[in-house]
Write an enzyme that holds these catalytic residues in place. Structure first.
Site, PDB file in Angstrom:
ATOM      1  N   HIS A  56       0.802  -1.228   0.000  1.00 45.38           N
ATOM      2  CA  HIS A  56       0.000   0.000   0.000  1.00 45.38           C
ATOM      3  C   HIS A  56       0.833   1.274   0.000  1.00 45.38           C
ATOM      4  CE1 HIS A  56      -3.815  -2.048   0.363  1.00 45.38           C
ATOM      5  NE2 HIS A  56      -3.346  -2.775   1.350  1.00 45.38           N
ATOM      6  N   ASP A  77      -9.697  -6.372   4.944  1.00 46.05           N
ATOM      7  CA  ASP A  77     -10.029  -7.066   3.697  1.00 46.05           C
ATOM      8  C   ASP A  77     -10.867  -8.307   3.952  1.00 46.05           C
ATOM      9  OD1 ASP A  77      -8.921  -5.419   1.685  1.00 46.05           O
ATOM     10  OD2 ASP A  77      -6.925  -6.071   2.268  1.00 46.05           O
TER      11      ASP A  77
END
Length: 259
Positions: free
Chosen positions: A46, A177
């Site tokens: 990320h 997630d």
């Protein structure tokens, strides 16, 4: 310096500091001076960190007894191999879709006879060519930490098969997630999420492997520990900035009246 695999083998709760958004050697040194952290998580999934960032971060972490690993998607051989040569102690594979993909990632990260990683030895992990090749191969295969995140529908369905793969040292739960793939985004303690985590814990127990989690707070961490979790991401760079700013404002209530 105790390696991450050694700490997990001892059955300890492994405490991890995560960095990526604000990565710098000084930040890692500050975390090291505070003490208590066993390992450094470097986020190449990320955050746009470079191999130079990885090199400097691992150098900063080592004097404080912190092992290190890089989170990245297992997209290709080079992306898997290069952080190891830069000095990272291991890898965390994100967004794995299947046991077959996890197996391929392990093969990219391991030398013969387990895998097919290209043999160099001339970078930091081989002491720039000073470690004899047989010793280098044996040490790398034995000590390199490899984790797999279970955060997709495919990985969740094949968690037991992933946990059973030789060379996979840990399964890791990313609550965000996982909640999304289960249809309850952000509801981290939804029964669906907790049931899925319990299934991952059972798969790890059957395979004799530990599992880890990105903690959502002290109560969540303790709940995960009661379920058998052994590796905890307890602090992250952005989180520490927010906590520090809030603490500073609370320290000066006359200047920052409660809104």
């Amino acid at each position: 310096m105790p390696r991450l695999k050694e700490l997990l083998a001892e059955g300890r709760a492994v405490r991890v500091f995560a960095a990526g958004q604000l990565i710098s050697p000084k930040l890692i040194q500050v975390a090291g001076e505070h003490g208590g952290f066993d390992a450094l998580w470097l986020d190449a999934e990320h955050a746009g960190i470079t191999m130079r960032d990885v090199e400097l971060a691992t150098l900063a972490a080592r004097p404080y007894g912190m092992d290190s690993f890089v989170r990245l998607p297992p997209t290709d051989y080079a992306s898997v191999m290069r952080p190891l040569e830069a000095g990272a102690g291991g890898l965390m594979f994100s967004m794995v879709q299947s046991a077959a993909q996890a197996e391929q990632a392990v093969r990219w990260a391991k030398f013969f006879p387990r895998g097919e990683r290209g043999l160099n030895g001339g970078n930091r992990d081989g002491r720039f060519g000073l470690t004899p090749i047989p010793e280098y191969i044996a040490a790398a295969n034995a000590s390199t930490f490899l984790g797999v995140q279970v955060e997709t529908a495919g990985a969740l369905a094949e968690a037991a098969a992933i946990a059973a793969i030789p060379g996979v040292d840990l399964l890791f739960v990313g609550p965000s997630d996982l909640s999304q793939v289960l249809g309850v985004p952000g509801d981290f303690e939804n029964p669906r999420c907790l049931e899925a985590i319990a299934g991952i814990a059972r798969a790890c127990e059957a395979a004799g492997k530990p599992w880890g989690v990105w903690s959502r707070g002290p109560e969540y961490a303790e709940r995960m520990r009661s379920m058998g979790c052994r590796l905890f991401v307890l602090a992250a760079d952005i989180q520490m900035v927010h906590l520090g700013i809030r603490a500073a404002k609370q320290w000066y209530p006359g200047f920052f009246p409660a809104s």
